[in-house]
Design a protein around this motif. Structure first.
Motif, PDB file in Angstrom:
ATOM      1  N   MET A   1      10.184  -0.673   3.546  1.00 13.33           N
ATOM      2  CA  MET A   1       9.825  -0.285   2.180  1.00 13.33           C
ATOM      3  C   MET A   1       8.423  -0.792   1.857  1.00 13.33           C
ATOM      4  N   ALA A   2       7.553   0.105   1.405  1.00  9.44           N
ATOM      5  CA  ALA A   2       6.193  -0.299   1.032  1.00  9.44           C
ATOM      6  C   ALA A   2       6.231  -1.124  -0.246  1.00  9.44           C
ATOM      7  N   VAL A   3       5.400  -2.156  -0.288  1.00  7.77           N
ATOM      8  CA  VAL A   3       5.326  -3.002  -1.476  1.00  7.77           C
ATOM      9  C   VAL A   3       4.464  -2.308  -2.526  1.00  7.77           C
ATOM     10  N   THR A   4       4.934  -2.284  -3.765  1.00  2.24           N
ATOM     11  CA  THR A   4       4.138  -1.751  -4.871  1.00  2.24           C
ATOM     12  C   THR A   4       3.995  -2.837  -5.930  1.00  2.24           C
ATOM     13  N   LEU A   5       2.962  -2.721  -6.714  1.00  2.00           N
ATOM     14  CA  LEU A   5       2.737  -3.715  -7.767  1.00  2.00           C
ATOM     15  C   LEU A   5       2.328  -3.032  -9.062  1.00  2.00           C
ATOM     16  N   SER A   6       2.465  -3.767 -10.140  1.00  2.00           N
ATOM     17  CA  SER A   6       2.049  -3.306 -11.464  1.00  2.00           C
ATOM     18  C   SER A   6       1.035  -4.285 -12.031  1.00  2.00           C
ATOM     19  N   ILE A   7       0.067  -3.764 -12.779  1.00  2.00           N
ATOM     20  CA  ILE A   7      -1.000  -4.591 -13.340  1.00  2.00           C
ATOM     21  C   ILE A   7      -1.042  -4.362 -14.848  1.00  2.00           C
ATOM     22  N   GLY A   8      -1.107  -5.444 -15.584  1.00  2.00           N
ATOM     23  CA  GLY A   8      -1.274  -5.372 -17.029  1.00  2.00           C
ATOM     24  C   GLY A   8      -2.504  -6.157 -17.441  1.00  2.00           C
TER      25      GLY A   8
ATOM     26  N   VAL B   1      -2.301  -2.318  -1.385  1.00  2.00           N
ATOM     27  CA  VAL B   1      -1.178  -3.212  -1.104  1.00  2.00           C
ATOM     28  C   VAL B   1      -0.048  -2.478  -0.382  1.00  2.00           C
ATOM     29  N   LYS B   2      -0.014  -1.161  -0.508  1.00  2.00           N
ATOM     30  CA  LYS B   2       1.022  -0.391   0.187  1.00  2.00           C
ATOM     31  C   LYS B   2       0.792  -0.339   1.690  1.00  2.00           C
ATOM     32  N   THR B   3      -0.419  -0.653   2.127  1.00  2.00           N
ATOM     33  CA  THR B   3      -0.726  -0.618   3.561  1.00  2.00           C
ATOM     34  C   THR B   3      -0.220  -1.850   4.290  1.00  2.00           C
ATOM     35  N   VAL B   4       0.243  -2.855   3.551  1.00  2.00           N
ATOM     36  CA  VAL B   4       0.784  -4.053   4.195  1.00  2.00           C
ATOM     37  C   VAL B   4       2.100  -3.680   4.868  1.00  2.00           C
ATOM     38  N   ASN B   5       2.115  -3.721   6.175  1.00  2.00           N
ATOM     39  CA  ASN B   5       3.302  -3.313   6.935  1.00  2.00           C
ATOM     40  C   ASN B   5       3.423  -4.172   8.179  1.00  2.00           C
TER      41      ASN B   5
END
Length: 673
Positions: free
Chosen positions: A277-284, A268-272
């Motif tokens: 600012m690179a997008v980051t995500l969290s998974i639970g 997801v950080k490659t979305v540019n």
């Protein structure tokens, strides 16, 4: 032989019973004769006939009856042996070494195609040991496999009488084929549904860094990547809010996710599309709960853990077990202070309803823990609340700062209390504020957490599986540079007109300076704003610098730790700090770890200190290694660039070996960039 003798004795007794009854007939005849002579004569005739028949049966049929019974017993024994041989369950008898003495056909068929394995149970099934064979008469089950089949091996020791070696023991071995059972159980396990949540950590910040006309495209690309990732595992995903997703997959795909270490985190950080600012995500992810709703609750707990640790990572809560993946990226500081204001107002409401505050940091408090405690103390004083700071052991780094308060007429004599003294003041109107730590086991006085009902936690360390779970208010922000920075923000919002005294401002400013290594590590805009607030409140930079000066023994110990450093895997500096003659060797070890980072090519440094029977790890890095993950594998925790751990019951060399194993494991798993 004993069984045969016992059997003969039983039959002899059985044949003698008619003769024993003859005595009763004689007594009966005598009794009847006393009543009536004629009746006695008649009964005596029958008694003689009965005695004669009994003697004839005993002497003439004895051998025939006994022989027939023995013949039946022999036939029964042969039938039983045949049944054992034809029994469908593999069965064998071994000696105390595991050597097979006898086996039935089914047992022999298990390894009929194997001509190499010795006829020994311990060789066939390595999980079976000689200790298992000596079961003392109890049934013991061991799970193992042979060839392509899985077996449950039931073992029971039996004593055999009548052998030359009296009381010799053998072990009965039963093989229960559970291959299909395990296969079905695995299929059931794989088909279970797993609940998951995905949160975008910096959605608003990323959108603000793109042109307005392209924001919808950025959102669409992120949605597509997440949908494609979940759909590739035959799962379903539903967007709950603009930056939140809920998904469901089968449990069989969890292994795949773990093996690839949640590739979506990096993908997801490659979305540019021009975003700065690179997008980051969290998974639970929640799994293996008693119900689907419990899995969802687990997922919510897991996502909270991921966000509390700074985001950009996945957390799996498997019932009571928690696993972490990712967390490589530096967490992004949020420029908004809305959360700080909300937490400050909530803290004020709690304090207004309490009569006394106890303020506690972590064990062997550093200057950040001390400064944050002093800041909370100032808040309590401004609200006319009685407050005490809990300090059990004063370290050399804290002592110069603490001496400015002890004996100062502006502060009460009981400003500082030990844990035991503080426990005496606990009642229904007491509130406990824990600063610079969120793990109950390393607080300065863990027993207070059980005594006080109203607990507030303010900390900047990433959360771990061990948390203070009974806090009524928890303010944990991993992006903050220090606990003093957080308290400085709270001071500005909790009430108007709070006047921070110079000594208090010095303590909090010193905490920020130490934890940021002179504003070079983990600093953001809000860090400098907090420092500016403290500077305006009277913090003196020169005065603080003088307080940080070391004595000669401490400086020499730090220099020795740097001199003796070992470079491991060309990137990790490992050393041992001497503790003899030092007041606070763990503090010196942490300072040595900071110094080692100045060496070119070093990605992370770890200094070990053996103090009071405990080995302390002080780990530091700049940006390439997440030392928090490293220390968590050793039972500790901390920040991404500052972390620590403790090990009891071992030597320094053993601790070094364990540390190197963890580093090698992290390199193999790609956790070091």
């Amino acid at each position: 032989m004993k069984d045969k003798e016992r059997m003969r004795g039983t039959f002899r007794l059985y044949l003698q019973w008619p003769l024993v009854l003859s005595v009763l007939w004689i007594i009966l005849t005598a009794v009847v004769g006393t009543v009536s002579l004629q009746a006695g004569i008649i009964v005596s005739v029958f008694t003689l006939v009965y005695i004669g028949i009994a003697l004839w049966l005993y002497f003439s049929r004895k051998r025939g009856i006994l022989g027939g019974l023995i013949a039946f017993a022999s036939s029964y024994e042969e039938g039983r042996n045949s049944l054992m041989q034809e029994m469908l369950i593999p069965y064998a008898v071994t000696d105390d070494t595991g050597r097979i003495l006898w086996m039935n056909r089914e047992f022999e068929a298990v390894f009929a195609d194997d001509k190499i394995t010795p006829r020994n149970v311990t060789a066939m099934f390595p999980e079976v040991t000689k200790e298992h064979l000596a079961t003392q008469g109890e049934l013991i089950s061991v799970h193992s496999s042979f060839g392509e089949s899985n077996y449950r091996i039931d073992l029971k020791e039996m004593k055999l009488d009548g052998l030359e070696n009296e009381g010799a023991c053998v072990t009965a071995v039963y093989l229960i084929d559970e291959t299909q059972t395990l296969k079905y159980m695995q299929q059931i396990h794989d088909q279970k549904l797993v609940a998951g949540l995905i949160y975008l950590d910096n959605y608003d910040e990323a959108l603000e860094s793109v042109e307005e006309v392209r924001r919808s495209l950025l959102t669409a690309l992120i949605d597509r990547k997440i949908s494609k990732y979940i759909s590739g595992m035959c799962g379903i995903v539903k967007k709950l809010e603009k930056d939140k997703y809920f998904f469901v997959i089968k449990q069989q795909y969890i292994v795949k996710l773990q093996e690839e270490r949640f590739s979506i985190l990096e993908d997801v950080k490659t979305v540019n599309i021009g975003n700065d600012m690179a997008v980051t995500l969290s998974i639970g992810i929640g799994m293996n709960g008693e119900s689907y709703s419990q899995n969802y609750d687990y997922a919510r707990t897991a996502i909270d853990m991921a966000l509390g640790r700074g985001g950009d990572q996945a957390v799996i809560k498997d019932a009571d077990k928690i696993q972490y993946y990712g967390g490589k990226a530096q967490q992004m500081e949020k420029t908004t202070r809305v959360k700080a204001r909300v937490k400050a107002h909530a803290l004020r409401e709690l304090m207004e309803n309490k009569d006394r505050l106890l303020i506690m940091g972590h064990r062997m408090a550093d200057i950040d823990s001390f400064g944050a405690a002093v800041g909370i103390y100032r808040i309590a004083m401004s609200m006319n609340k009685k407050a005490n700071i809990v300090v059990n052991e004063v370290t050399s780094s804290v002592r110069p700062m603490m001496e400015r308060f002890v004996g100062n007429p502006d502060y009460p004599e009981d400003m500082f209390l030990t844990g035991r003294e503080a426990a005496d003041f606990v009642d229904g109107g007491t509130m406990l504020v824990v600063v610079d730590v969120n793990r109950p086991s390393i607080t300065d006085e863990p027993s207070l957490l059980k005594l006080v009902r109203c607990i507030v936690v303010l900390d900047h360390h990433r959360t771990s599986s061990e948390i203070i779970d009974n806090a009524v208010l928890s303010y944990v922000e991993p992006y903050a540079s220090s606990a003093c920075e957080m308290v400085a923000e709270v001071l500005q919002y909790i009430a108007d007109g709070i006047k921070v005294r110079p000594a208090e401002a010095d303590a909090m400013y010193a905490g920020i300076v130490i934890d940021t290594q002179n504003f070079t590590n983990q600093t953001g805009v809000r860090t400098f704003e907090a420092a500016a607030f403290l500077r305006r409140s009277g913090a003196d930079i020169t005065r603080v610098r003088k307080l940080f000066r070391e004595n000669m023994n401490d400086y020499q110990a730090k220099a020795e730790a740097v001199r003796a450093a070992e470079v491991y895997m060309d990137a990790f500096a490992i050393s041992v700090c001497p503790a003899e003659g030092l007041d606070s060797p763990t503090i010196i070890g942490a300072q040595a770890a900071n110094e080692l980072l100045e060496i070119r090519g070093i990605k992370a440094s770890v200094v070990l200190t053996d103090y009071n029977g405990i080995i302390y790890f002080s780990a530091r890095s700049i940006d390439e290694v997440n030392v928090q993950v490293m220390m968590e594998k050793l039972g500790g925790g901390g920040h991404r660039t500052i972390a620590g751990a403790q090990m009891k019951g071992g030597t320094v060399e053993e601790a070094k070996t364990r540390l190197k194993e963890v580093i090698r494991q992290m390199l193999e798993e790609g956790e070091v960039s």
